[in-house]
Design an enzyme around this catalytic site. Structure first.
Site, PDB file in Angstrom:
ATOM      1  CG  ASP A   8      41.449 -20.555  16.332  1.00 48.04           C
ATOM      2  OD1 ASP A   8      40.220 -20.737  16.412  1.00 48.04           O
ATOM      3  OD2 ASP A   8      41.998 -20.022  15.351  1.00 48.04           O
ATOM      4  CE  LYS A  22      47.416 -12.101   9.940  1.00 50.76           C
ATOM      5  NZ  LYS A  22      47.038 -11.224  11.017  1.00 50.76           N
ATOM      6  CB  CYS A  23      43.558 -18.646  11.823  1.00 46.42           C
ATOM      7  SG  CYS A  23      42.428 -19.981  12.157  1.00 46.42           S
ATOM      8  N   PRO A  24      45.206 -21.209  10.336  1.00 48.52           N
ATOM      9  CG  PRO A  24      45.058 -23.479   9.635  1.00 48.52           C
ATOM     10  CD  PRO A  24      45.119 -22.037   9.110  1.00 48.52           C
ATOM     11  CG  ASP A  32      45.481 -15.783  14.204  1.00 51.53           C
ATOM     12  OD1 ASP A  32      44.672 -14.961  13.725  1.00 51.53           O
ATOM     13  OD2 ASP A  32      45.309 -17.011  14.168  1.00 51.53           O
TER      14      ASP A  32
END
Length: 76
Positions: A47, A14-16, A41
């Site tokens: 991103d 998951k982010c980041p 994600d």
């Protein structure tokens, strides 16, 4: 002769983390090399293109997969 892109499996992160790990991996590659990033994600569609613009890499393609997305990036 065309060299196949390096596959980088970041599914499940998951982010980041997808951006951070992609950025780190690109630092180890030569200019002109291609990296194929796979991720689940949902924020990666925002991103990773942003990271490419910010860092000067070329985003060659973005594809939707069954469970996420696939990005082909050229290291600059």
């Amino acid at each position: 002769m065309t060299v196949a892109p390096t596959r980088f499996d970041l599914r499940g992160l998951k982010c980041p983390l997808p951006v951070l790990k992609t950025r780190k991996r690109l630092t180890t590659m030569a200019s002109g090399d291609h990296l194929l990033v796979e991720t689940t994600d949902p924020l990666a569609v925002i991103d990773l293109p942003h990271m490419c613009r910010e860092d000067g890499h070329r985003l060659i393609s973005t594809d939707v997969t069954e469970n996420g997305h696939r990005f082909l990036i050229e290291k600059r």
